[in-house]
Design a protein around this motif. Structure first.
Motif, PDB file in Angstrom:
ATOM      1  N   GLN A 186      52.504  52.984  32.229  1.00  0.00           N
ATOM      2  CA  GLN A 186      51.163  52.417  31.780  1.00  0.00           C
ATOM      3  C   GLN A 186      51.087  50.887  31.770  1.00  0.00           C
ATOM      4  O   GLN A 186      50.212  50.192  32.174  1.00  0.00           O
ATOM      5  N   PHE A 187      52.123  50.336  31.126  1.00  0.00           N
ATOM      6  CA  PHE A 187      52.212  48.898  31.228  1.00  0.00           C
ATOM      7  C   PHE A 187      52.371  48.235  32.700  1.00  0.00           C
ATOM      8  O   PHE A 187      51.402  47.286  32.677  1.00  0.00           O
ATOM      9  N   GLU A 190      48.565  48.429  33.944  1.00  0.00           N
ATOM     10  CA  GLU A 190      47.919  47.458  33.525  1.00  0.00           C
ATOM     11  C   GLU A 190      48.040  46.014  34.036  1.00  0.00           C
ATOM     12  O   GLU A 190      47.373  45.293  34.083  1.00  0.00           O
ATOM     13  N   PHE A 191      49.601  45.859  34.324  1.00  0.00           N
ATOM     14  CA  PHE A 191      49.826  44.579  34.991  1.00  0.00           C
ATOM     15  C   PHE A 191      49.322  44.320  36.102  1.00  0.00           C
ATOM     16  O   PHE A 191      48.954  43.193  36.524  1.00  0.00           O
ATOM     17  N   GLU A 192      49.371  45.636  36.930  1.00  0.00           N
ATOM     18  CA  GLU A 192      48.742  45.565  38.257  1.00  0.00           C
ATOM     19  C   GLU A 192      47.370  45.263  38.338  1.00  0.00           C
ATOM     20  O   GLU A 192      46.930  44.468  39.312  1.00  0.00           O
ATOM     21  N   GLU A 193      46.694  45.813  37.402  1.00  0.00           N
ATOM     22  CA  GLU A 193      45.181  45.296  37.329  1.00  0.00           C
ATOM     23  C   GLU A 193      45.096  43.908  36.870  1.00  0.00           C
ATOM     24  O   GLU A 193      43.969  42.954  37.522  1.00  0.00           O
ATOM     25  N   PHE A 194      45.986  43.119  36.178  1.00  0.00           N
ATOM     26  CA  PHE A 194      45.741  41.730  35.853  1.00  0.00           C
ATOM     27  C   PHE A 194      45.985  41.052  37.241  1.00  0.00           C
ATOM     28  O   PHE A 194      45.191  39.997  37.430  1.00  0.00           O
ATOM     29  N   SER A 208      40.814  39.809  30.310  1.00  0.00           N
ATOM     30  CA  SER A 208      40.841  41.108  29.508  1.00  0.00           C
ATOM     31  C   SER A 208      42.078  41.888  29.492  1.00  0.00           C
ATOM     32  O   SER A 208      42.429  42.817  28.622  1.00  0.00           O
ATOM     33  N   ALA A 209      42.471  42.262  30.828  1.00  0.00           N
ATOM     34  CA  ALA A 209      43.567  43.016  31.247  1.00  0.00           C
ATOM     35  C   ALA A 209      44.746  42.369  30.674  1.00  0.00           C
ATOM     36  O   ALA A 209      45.586  43.375  29.695  1.00  0.00           O
ATOM     37  N   SER A 212      45.175  43.402  26.695  1.00  0.00           N
ATOM     38  CA  SER A 212      45.525  44.742  26.735  1.00  0.00           C
ATOM     39  C   SER A 212      47.096  44.654  26.753  1.00  0.00           C
ATOM     40  O   SER A 212      47.685  45.634  26.228  1.00  0.00           O
ATOM     41  N   ILE A 213      47.628  44.009  27.828  1.00  0.00           N
ATOM     42  CA  ILE A 213      48.867  43.930  28.288  1.00  0.00           C
ATOM     43  C   ILE A 213      49.687  43.492  27.161  1.00  0.00           C
ATOM     44  O   ILE A 213      50.728  44.223  26.676  1.00  0.00           O
ATOM     45  N   HIS A 216      49.961  45.999  24.281  1.00  0.00           N
ATOM     46  CA  HIS A 216      50.777  47.104  24.630  1.00  0.00           C
ATOM     47  C   HIS A 216      52.300  46.617  24.592  1.00  0.00           C
ATOM     48  O   HIS A 216      53.066  47.616  23.930  1.00  0.00           O
TER      49      HIS A 216
END
Length: 309
Positions: A186-187, A190-194, A208-209, A212-213, A216
């Motif tokens: 999941q981490f 989330e980093f891919e989204e960033f 925003s991402a 959350s990272i 997390h």
């Protein structure tokens, strides 16, 4: 001070036919010197060769020739390729009347003179229409990247609606250690989204991402010490994360540490669609640097603790 060799000053494109690693390194060093004179270190990721490995193509034809660069996903080293265009192609009217290198490249592909590898993409800012010298090629490339980036970073974030991956770069290679050490899918997602948001100018999404990272990663740190219960709720706020770090007894957490992490959360809370692209990029960079500091100062010791308990 970068000393320009005879090679970089050469106006004969055929002089670039058999470049070795040292020659390419010299070109990269000159590129970096031009970048360093243009922006501060926090913004050198506006320039792709500061972040990624590239391939430089030297196209020799019946005219002056031209040069450009490409990038392939997961490219492991810089390299160059020299392509000599046959007379039967370069002396056709279609080729001779093509004023722009992009059109010439298409003609070379159509005539099977030029072929790209799978996922290899042209770096648009590097395209030159006439070859003058290796030095001028690099100078024009850096200038084009700077002009594009400077214009983009002045646009309000809410107006950054088109994707242009040739503008901003955060290479995943920079975070290879972090992503391989933090064994949490999941981490990583989330980093891919960033990275997607950052590299596609979606700075609001990226910021925003990143918030959350960071939360997390703090959760993983507390879990490694079996102290996640200090969060006290299923949906903890940033303040709860900070309080949990202050309450735990497994490592020294100073007032300075508390202020540092709080400043990261405050940065996340201050992001706005109405900030300029440049402001949001700076906020993303600050939070990213904060993530790396938390990873080294707190995560790595927590991982070692978990392995021994």
């Amino acid at each position: 001070m970068i000393i320009i060799s005879y090679l970089l000053n050469s106006m004969d494109i055929k002089a670039y036919k058999n470049l070795n690693g040292s020659n390419i390194n010299e070109m990269h060093d000159y590129y970096a010197s031009k970048v360093n004179k243009s922006v501060d270190a926090n913004n050198d990721n506006l320039f792709i060769w500061m972040q990624e490995h590239i391939t430089i193509y030297f196209i020799a034809d019946s005219h002056s020739g031209f040069a450009f660069a490409t990038h392939t996903a997961n490219q492991s080293k810089d390299q160059s390729k020299f392509v000599e265009v046959p007379h039967e192609v370069s002396e056709t009217l279609a080729y001779e009347t093509s004023l722009y290198s992009r059109k010439k490249i298409n003609l070379l592909i159509q005539n099977s003179v030029l072929e790209f590898d799978h996922n290899e993409s042209i770096i648009e800012s590097s395209l030159t229409d006439n070859f003058i010298s290796g030095k001028s090629f690099i100078e024009e490339w850096v200038q084009t990247e700077y002009i594009r980036a400077d214009k983009t970073l002045k646009i309000p974030a809410k107006d950054l609606v088109t994707l242009d991956t040739a503008i901003i770069h955060q290479s995943k290679m920079r975070f290879k250690e972090l992503l391989s050490t933090v064994n949490d899918e999941q981490f990583k997602a989330e980093f891919e989204e960033f990275l997607f948001g950052y590299n596609n100018k979606r700075f609001f999404l990226a910021a925003s991402a990143m918030g959350s990272i960071i939360e997390h990663l703090i959760f993983i740190i507390l879990t490694n010490y079996n102290a996640q219960n200090l969060l006290g709720t299923r949906r903890p706020t940033a303040n709860k994360y900070l309080q949990a770090l202050e309450k735990q007894k497994y490592f020294k957490f100073t007032d300075r540490d508390s202020r540092f992490i709080d400043s990261i959360f405050q940065t996340r809370n201050s992001i706005s669609h109405y900030n300029s692209g440049g402001v949001l990029k700076a906020q993303c960079d600050l939070m990213l640097n904060g993530l790396e500091a938390i990873y080294r100062r707190f995560y790595l010791p927590s991982k070692a603790y978990q392995a021994n308990h």
